[in-house]
Every structure is written in C-alpha cells, then in structure tokens.
Scaffold this motif. Structure first.
Motif, mmCIF file in Angstrom:
data_model
loop_
_atom_site.group_PDB
_atom_site.id
_atom_site.type_symbol
_atom_site.label_atom_id
_atom_site.label_comp_id
_atom_site.label_asym_id
_atom_site.label_seq_id
_atom_site.Cartn_x
_atom_site.Cartn_y
_atom_site.Cartn_z
ATOM 1 N N UNK A 155 -5.552 25.504 -3.853
ATOM 2 C CA UNK A 155 -5.047 25.842 -2.382
ATOM 3 C C UNK A 155 -3.697 25.922 -2.157
ATOM 4 N N UNK A 156 -2.839 25.986 -3.177
ATOM 5 C CA UNK A 156 -1.262 25.593 -3.073
ATOM 6 C C UNK A 156 -0.585 26.377 -2.119
ATOM 7 N N UNK A 157 -1.359 27.588 -1.636
ATOM 8 C CA UNK A 157 -0.575 28.347 -0.304
ATOM 9 C C UNK A 157 -0.355 27.502 0.956
ATOM 10 N N UNK A 158 -1.140 26.382 0.902
ATOM 11 C CA UNK A 158 -1.057 25.494 1.945
ATOM 12 C C UNK A 158 -0.373 24.080 1.700
ATOM 13 N N UNK A 159 0.019 23.857 0.383
ATOM 14 C CA UNK A 159 0.739 22.678 0.024
ATOM 15 C C UNK A 159 1.750 22.277 0.961
ATOM 16 N N UNK A 160 1.948 20.978 1.185
ATOM 17 C CA UNK A 160 2.942 20.451 1.829
ATOM 18 C C UNK A 160 3.857 19.788 1.045
ATOM 19 N N UNK A 161 4.613 20.314 0.326
ATOM 20 C CA UNK A 161 5.474 19.668 -0.576
ATOM 21 C C UNK A 161 6.059 18.419 -0.508
ATOM 22 N N UNK A 162 6.237 17.796 0.774
ATOM 23 C CA UNK A 162 6.777 16.564 1.082
ATOM 24 C C UNK A 162 6.135 15.445 0.806
ATOM 25 N N UNK A 163 4.523 15.755 0.881
ATOM 26 C CA UNK A 163 3.533 14.855 0.787
ATOM 27 C C UNK A 163 3.195 14.548 -0.869
ATOM 28 N N UNK A 164 3.733 15.364 -1.539
ATOM 29 C CA UNK A 164 3.254 15.255 -2.996
ATOM 30 C C UNK A 164 4.006 14.276 -3.788
ATOM 31 N N UNK A 165 5.302 14.074 -3.638
ATOM 32 C CA UNK A 165 6.151 13.375 -4.347
ATOM 33 C C UNK A 165 6.449 12.208 -3.474
ATOM 34 N N UNK A 166 5.840 11.018 -3.287
ATOM 35 C CA UNK A 166 5.992 10.004 -2.277
ATOM 36 C C UNK A 166 6.624 8.761 -3.022
ATOM 37 N N UNK A 167 7.032 8.883 -4.473
ATOM 38 C CA UNK A 167 7.039 7.505 -5.047
ATOM 39 C C UNK A 167 8.221 6.796 -4.665
ATOM 40 N N UNK A 168 9.175 7.347 -3.911
ATOM 41 C CA UNK A 168 10.419 6.774 -3.250
ATOM 42 C C UNK A 168 10.277 6.000 -2.069
ATOM 43 N N UNK A 169 9.120 6.334 -1.171
ATOM 44 C CA UNK A 169 8.958 5.881 -0.050
ATOM 45 C C UNK A 169 8.572 4.298 -0.105
ATOM 46 N N UNK A 170 8.993 3.398 0.746
ATOM 47 C CA UNK A 170 8.755 2.118 0.808
ATOM 48 C C UNK A 170 7.143 1.824 0.889
ATOM 49 N N UNK A 171 6.619 0.801 0.338
ATOM 50 C CA UNK A 171 5.116 0.529 0.132
ATOM 51 C C UNK A 171 4.942 -0.779 0.855
ATOM 52 N N UNK A 172 3.968 -0.711 1.970
ATOM 53 C CA UNK A 172 3.687 -2.094 2.560
ATOM 54 C C UNK A 172 1.998 -2.418 2.388
ATOM 55 N N UNK A 173 1.787 -3.570 1.786
ATOM 56 C CA UNK A 173 0.458 -4.024 1.882
ATOM 57 C C UNK A 173 -0.170 -4.154 3.220
ATOM 58 N N UNK A 174 -1.356 -3.825 3.410
ATOM 59 C CA UNK A 174 -2.015 -4.183 4.657
ATOM 60 C C UNK A 174 -1.995 -5.759 4.968
ATOM 61 N N UNK A 175 -1.935 -6.447 4.116
ATOM 62 C CA UNK A 175 -1.847 -8.216 4.369
ATOM 63 C C UNK A 175 -0.540 -8.497 4.901
ATOM 64 N N UNK A 176 0.539 -7.807 4.690
ATOM 65 C CA UNK A 176 1.781 -7.762 4.821
ATOM 66 C C UNK A 176 2.225 -7.422 6.369
ATOM 67 N N UNK A 177 1.259 -6.743 6.924
ATOM 68 C CA UNK A 177 1.512 -6.101 8.242
ATOM 69 C C UNK A 177 0.741 -6.831 9.330
ATOM 70 N N UNK A 178 1.282 -7.969 10.080
ATOM 71 C CA UNK A 178 0.703 -8.678 10.864
ATOM 72 C C UNK A 178 -0.309 -7.908 12.023
ATOM 73 N N UNK A 179 0.386 -6.794 12.493
ATOM 74 C CA UNK A 179 -0.520 -6.096 13.450
ATOM 75 C C UNK A 179 -2.011 -5.829 13.100
#
Length: 149
Positions: free
Chosen positions: A111-135
């Motif tokens: 279904x690549x006719x509707x692919x949102x390319x920006x959401x495919x390669x996210x390896x450079x985004x910061x990663x936050x673990x659930x336990x590290x978010x006090x909220x």
C-alpha cells in the motif's frame, strides 16, 4: 521452522493460537489500514486460515471495504485481523496482537501509494523509555504500583 504461537486482544477476551511457518511479516500503509488503526501503517503476519484457532471466542468483524473485513475486539478495540470477503487460504493477523511480536521481521511494504516516508526511517530520533518519563511512570506507579509489562 513450524511453531504454534499465541496472541489476543488487550483485554484478553479474544485469544488465538496459530501455526506459523516463518518470522516474515510486512507493513501495510494503505488508507484503509491507516483509518482502521489511526496510525500511519500496520504490521501484519500472513497466516493460513486453517492454522488459526480462536481459543476463547472469535473476534467481531467490521466490513471495512467492498472486498474485506477486519476482526477486532468490541470491548477493548484491538485490531486483530484482515480478511478478504472472498476467502482464499490466507488471512493476516496483526503483529502487535501476538504475545511475542518481537520475533517477526518486516520483509516488505504494501500500500505504498499512501506511505508517509518521514515515518519509515526514524533511527535518528531521540528515544525515551517509559520509565524515564515521570509523567507516565508516576501515573503507573500510583495506579498499580509498577510499570506495565
């Protein structure tokens, strides 16, 4: 590698056991899948219909298009299946509904006719673990005294 795996919905009302032949899975980006999940794609594992056993009760079904229906839990809303109305030998189970979804490997995009390319390669985004978010973690601790599995 033939193995029987289990899975089900979030609330546990619907459970299944399925024999799988491999760890291959895929991501579907079609607009129907985007609307069904509210996300940009969904991960599916193709399985033989004959290899699926609903061990508690089968999912409810929604006819999502003129050619297909989707299985889901009416209580918790978990998407579980994609099935053509004219059944063949296979159907898709949502990867996230498996008890051990981490074993599956995406092998292709559909279904690549509707692919949102920006959401495919996210390896450079910061990663936050659930336990590290006090909220988030404080709410879980107040509610049940631990973080969820």
């Amino acid at each position: 590698m033939t193995e029987t795996l289990t899975g089900g919905c979030q609330c546990g009302r619907i459970r299944y056991a399925v024999t799988v032949q491999d760890d291959d899975a895929y991501l579907c980006h079609c607009r129907m899948c985007q609307r069904t999940t509210g996300g940009v794609s969904i991960a599916f594992k193709g399985v033989r219909i004959a290899d699926v056993e609903w061990t508690m009760q089968p999912p409810e079904r929604f006819r999502s298009s003129p050619i297909a229906e989707r299985g889901f839990c009416r209580e918790c809303g978990t998407p579980l299946t994609f099935e053509f109305l004219k059944p063949g030998e296979t159907m898709d189970l949502t990867v996230g509904s498996f008890d051990d979804p981490g074993r599956f490997v995406p092998r292709h995009h559909f279904g690549v006719e509707s692919l949102h390319e920006a959401w495919i390669d996210t390896h450079a985004l910061p990663r936050i673990r659930s336990e590290d978010n006090p909220s988030t973690s404080d709410r879980w601790m107040d509610a049940i005294g631990k973080l969820p599995d």
